[in-house]
Design an enzyme around this catalytic site. Structure first.
Site, short mmCIF file in Angstrom:
data_model
loop_
_atom_site.label_atom_id
_atom_site.label_comp_id
_atom_site.label_asym_id
_atom_site.label_seq_id
_atom_site.Cartn_x
_atom_site.Cartn_y
_atom_site.Cartn_z
N GLU A 239 61.16 56.37 13.49
CA GLU A 239 62.47 55.92 13.97
C GLU A 239 62.69 54.48 13.56
OE1 GLU A 239 62.70 56.89 18.16
OE2 GLU A 239 62.98 59.00 17.69
N HIS B 80 73.38 52.94 21.59
CA HIS B 80 72.85 53.86 20.58
C HIS B 80 73.93 54.05 19.53
CE1 HIS B 80 71.00 57.20 18.58
NE2 HIS B 80 69.91 57.00 19.29
N ARG C 19 68.37 49.32 15.90
CA ARG C 19 69.58 49.93 16.47
C ARG C 19 70.74 48.97 16.65
NH1 ARG C 19 67.18 53.92 21.08
NH2 ARG C 19 66.37 55.39 19.56
N HIS D 270 73.24 52.94 25.93
CA HIS D 270 72.10 53.86 25.89
C HIS D 270 70.94 53.42 26.76
CE1 HIS D 270 69.52 56.90 24.24
NE2 HIS D 270 68.70 56.03 23.68
N ARG E 283 65.03 46.93 22.46
CA ARG E 283 63.94 47.91 22.59
C ARG E 283 63.66 48.61 21.27
NH1 ARG E 283 64.21 53.99 24.38
NH2 ARG E 283 66.15 53.77 23.24
C1 FAD Z 1 69.99 60.94 25.65
C2 FAD Z 1 68.80 60.05 25.76
C3 FAD Z 1 67.78 60.12 24.83
C4 FAD Z 1 66.66 59.29 24.93
N1 FAD Z 1 65.64 59.43 24.03
C5 FAD Z 1 64.51 58.68 24.20
C6 FAD Z 1 63.39 58.88 23.36
O1 FAD Z 1 63.37 59.73 22.49
N2 FAD Z 1 62.29 58.10 23.58
C7 FAD Z 1 62.24 57.14 24.55
O2 FAD Z 1 61.21 56.48 24.71
N3 FAD Z 1 63.29 56.97 25.37
C8 FAD Z 1 64.41 57.70 25.22
N4 FAD Z 1 65.47 57.52 26.06
C9 FAD Z 1 65.32 56.58 27.17
C10 FAD Z 1 64.42 57.21 28.22
O3 FAD Z 1 64.77 58.57 28.37
C11 FAD Z 1 64.54 56.52 29.56
O4 FAD Z 1 64.41 55.14 29.40
C12 FAD Z 1 63.44 56.99 30.50
O5 FAD Z 1 63.47 58.39 30.58
C13 FAD Z 1 63.65 56.37 31.86
O6 FAD Z 1 62.74 56.96 32.74
P1 FAD Z 1 62.74 56.51 34.26
O7 FAD Z 1 61.72 57.33 34.94
O8 FAD Z 1 62.65 55.05 34.33
O9 FAD Z 1 64.21 56.88 34.77
P2 FAD Z 1 65.00 58.26 34.76
O10 FAD Z 1 64.31 59.28 33.96
O11 FAD Z 1 66.41 57.98 34.42
O12 FAD Z 1 64.93 58.70 36.29
C14 FAD Z 1 65.67 58.02 37.26
C15 FAD Z 1 65.59 58.79 38.54
O13 FAD Z 1 66.07 58.00 39.62
C16 FAD Z 1 66.96 58.77 40.42
N5 FAD Z 1 67.83 57.83 41.11
C17 FAD Z 1 68.60 56.84 40.58
N6 FAD Z 1 69.23 56.15 41.57
C18 FAD Z 1 68.84 56.71 42.74
C19 FAD Z 1 69.15 56.46 44.10
N7 FAD Z 1 69.99 55.48 44.48
N8 FAD Z 1 68.58 57.24 45.05
C20 FAD Z 1 67.74 58.25 44.71
N9 FAD Z 1 67.42 58.53 43.43
C21 FAD Z 1 67.96 57.78 42.46
C22 FAD Z 1 67.65 59.67 39.41
O14 FAD Z 1 68.28 60.74 40.04
C23 FAD Z 1 66.44 60.05 38.55
O15 FAD Z 1 65.70 61.05 39.18
C24 FAD Z 1 66.59 58.34 25.97
C25 FAD Z 1 67.62 58.27 26.90
C26 FAD Z 1 68.71 59.10 26.81
C27 FAD Z 1 69.80 59.02 27.84
#
Ligand code: FAD
Length: 542
Positions: free
Chosen positions: A118, A241, A287, A348, A383
């Site tokens: 990437e 993105h 990016r 993104h 990032r």
């Molecule tokens: C389309 C897309 C593609 C991506 N592709 C990549 C990739 O290929 N590689 C990579 O490294 N990263 C990628 N990313 C980024 C990556 O997916 C995220 O940064 C990562 O998944 C974040 O994980 P997290 O556990 O921090 O949060 P999340 O996976 O977003 O989880 C957040 C959680 O918190 C909960 N939540 C939020 N607020 C509250 C609240 N007030 N009360 C209760 N629950 C709450 C939500 O419901 C969810 O369950 C991508 C992102 C997107 C959107």
């Protein structure tokens, strides 16, 4: 009151990893505002960056991360996360995660993992499950959760605000002792208490009109931490993105950078390639450069989108490597084996967030932040692709080790119940939906890919007015999830603008036409936002 040893807010890669690791050490509550799998993690396509092949090295991954971060990464944090990545990825594999392997078998009989490339990576190092890596991560983690002891899951539960001893008027050391949580099904606000509260709430893409993020990404963790007086850092660095599917019916559909890794090229609507003139790495430039170049091509030509073309690759290859993107585009009448894909840039990833160390510790004892909500210093001003899932995995593990090894603090505080006072049922929900649109449009028009001081100030005054209106509505009416999210996106908008106004230069993702160059005195300086949190503010919207 619900009492636990650990409250985990969020059920993406960071929250689930933390919960699984501490489950044998105490009672865990996972509070998540929709269903367990609705998280940014679920939608990740490209994969996880980690060094797994002898042709790659930790030094190269560190160097690529630092280069993308444009002088603002914390080098020791980058080193730790990159170094520990391969072990954490192996743990995911041990849990049952099924990464795609290469077709060919090596001379010693091994089938190596297929590694994607990437933007900004000098080597192929992105482990993936075809183009649906996030879905497979969630499948593996949720399967493990079913086997874990001591975990209570609260779906459709929305964390509203953190409870701190200072807010309760306790004279001793200020610490986080719980959270107020809205049960979306009953409309009741419950008090959750625990000596360790972990924010794993993900990012804030929904602050902007166009985003690749699902609806949950409203920056709730950042807003909650800020209201509790915790330092927020580097919020000016929102990653846009470059390639979100441009179609009237497609909501937030990302077209993975991995397509460009496999040879797809960006073209204007007349079919001319334009990235080679903008950067030596052409379509695989970092990016921010790609998003800005698309933005300026769109502005120059007046086009509503650009094209991403992979039609020169064979149809079987495209359909095998990108089965989900192929199917999704076909649903909208676009056959990517024969036609270029219409794309636009979209918000993104949130590089800044709640300031923590590499163990997820915030400056407020008892409060941790892991994953996208946190600002550890890994990403700096930009990032590197696929480093975020890695950060979520490594930092959640480290935070878990930290709390397991820490002696359990003794917390003797009585927590008042949430008071709704005179708050009534909301009368005009149109106010909420209108203000949602206004915040997001304002941020898109004045605070997105290319900024100026004048636009930032204009955005700031609009957001200030909206926040005042939202505050009034918040006090007068009973809370709903929509209203709480609106309050949070407006809060996060204010923090993004506040940080952007502090930085007198263009660095990484923050590009300001009034100061287009780097200011070396800002090379290692974070922008900081912090609110005073004093005693006497008790719960509720009464
Ligand atoms: C389309 C897309 C593609 C991506 N592709 C990549 C990739 O290929 N590689 C990579 O490294 N990263 C990628 N990313 C980024 C990556 O997916 C995220 O940064 C990562 O998944 C974040 O994980 P997290 O556990 O921090 O949060 P999340 O996976 O977003 O989880 C957040 C959680 O918190 C909960 N939540 C939020 N607020 C509250 C609240 N007030 N009360 C209760 N629950 C709450 C939500 O419901 C969810 O369950 C991508 C992102 C997107 C959107």
């Amino acid at each position: 009151m619900k009492q636990f040893d650990y409250i985990v807010v969020g059920s993406g890669i960071a929250g689930l990893t933390f919960a699984l690791k501490v489950a044998r050490h105490g009672r865990v509550a996972i509070v998540t505002k929709k269903n367990l799998s609705e998280a940014n993690t679920q939608y990740a396509q490209g994969g996880i960056a980690a060094v797994t092949k002898p042709t790659d090295s930790i030094e190269l991954h560190v160097a690529d991360t630092l280069r993308a971060g444009a002088g603002l990464c914390r080098e020791e944090v980058v080193q730790t996360i990159v170094e520990e990545g391969p072990d954490r990825v192996q743990e995911l594999i041990d849990l049952g995660m099924d990464f795609t392997r290469e077709e060919t078998i090596s001379t010693d009989g091994e089938r190596f993992y297929s590694l994607g490339k990437e933007g900004g990576h000098s080597k192929r190092r992105v482990l993936h499950t075809k183009d649906a890596t996030g879905r497979e991560i969630m499948r593996a983690l949720l399967a493990a959760l079913e086997r874990a002891p001591n975990v209570s899951v609260f779906e459709d539960h929305f964390a509203i605000d953190l409870i701190t001893t200072a807010k309760l008027g306790d004279e001793k050391e200020n610490r986080c002792v719980g959270a107020y949580v809205l049960d979306r099904n009953t409309g009741k606000v419950e008090t959750f208490s625990a000596p360790h509260v972990v924010l794993a709430t993900g990012g804030s893409g929904k602050v902007y009109l166009y985003t690749t993020n699902p609806d949950i990404a409203t920056g709730d963790g950042v807003a909650m931490a800020y209201r509790a007086g915790v330092t927020i850092a580097n919020m000016e660095f929102t990653q846009f993105h470059p390639t979100c599917l441009y179609h009237p019916q497609a909501k937030s559909y990302l077209v993975s950078e991995a397509l460009r890794g496999e040879g797809a090229v960006l073209k204007d609507l007349a079919g001319n390639e334009f990235m080679a003139a903008a950067h030596p790495l052409a379509d695989l430039a970092p990016r921010d450069i790609v998003a800005r170049t698309i933005d300026s091509e769109m502005k120059r030509s007046g086009a509503g989108n650009m094209h991403l073309d992979i039609t020169h690759k064979s149809a079987p290859f495209i359909m095998d490597r990108f089965p989900n993107i192929y199917r999704k585009c076909l649903e909208f009448g676009i056959d990517i084996t024969k036609q270029a894909i219409p794309v636009v840039p979209a918000a993104h990833y949130q590089c800044g967030g709640v300031k923590t160390d590499v163990d997820g510790c915030t400056e407020l004892p008892g409060l941790y932040a892991v994953g996208e909500v946190a600002s550890t210093g890994l990403h700096g001003a930009n990032r590197l692709a696929s480093n975020s899932l890695l950060e979520g995995l490594v930092c959640a593990h480290r935070a878990a080790q930290c709390v397991i090894n820490e002696p359990q603090p003794d917390i003797e505080v009585s927590m008042p119940l949430w008071q709704s006072g005179q708050a009534e049922d909301p009368d005009e929900l149109v106010v909420v939906s209108h203000n949602w649109d206004e915040v997001r449009r304002c941020m898109w028009d004045y605070v997105s890919i290319v900024r100026t001081r004048k636009r930032l100030l204009r955005g700031q005054s609009r957001i200030e007015n909206l926040r005042e209106e939202i505050r009034q509505y918040y006090w007068d009416f009973k809370v709903t999830a929509d209203l709480l999210e609106l309050r949070n996106i407006a809060q996060v908008a204010e923090l993004i603008i506040g940080c952007a106004l502090q930085r007198p230069e263009s660095r990484g993702l923050h590009y300001n036409l009034d100061c287009p160059g780097l200011d070396e005195t800002w090379a290692h300086r974070d922008t900081i936002m912090q609110r005073e949190s004093g005693p006497g503010v008790v719960a509720g919207n009464a």
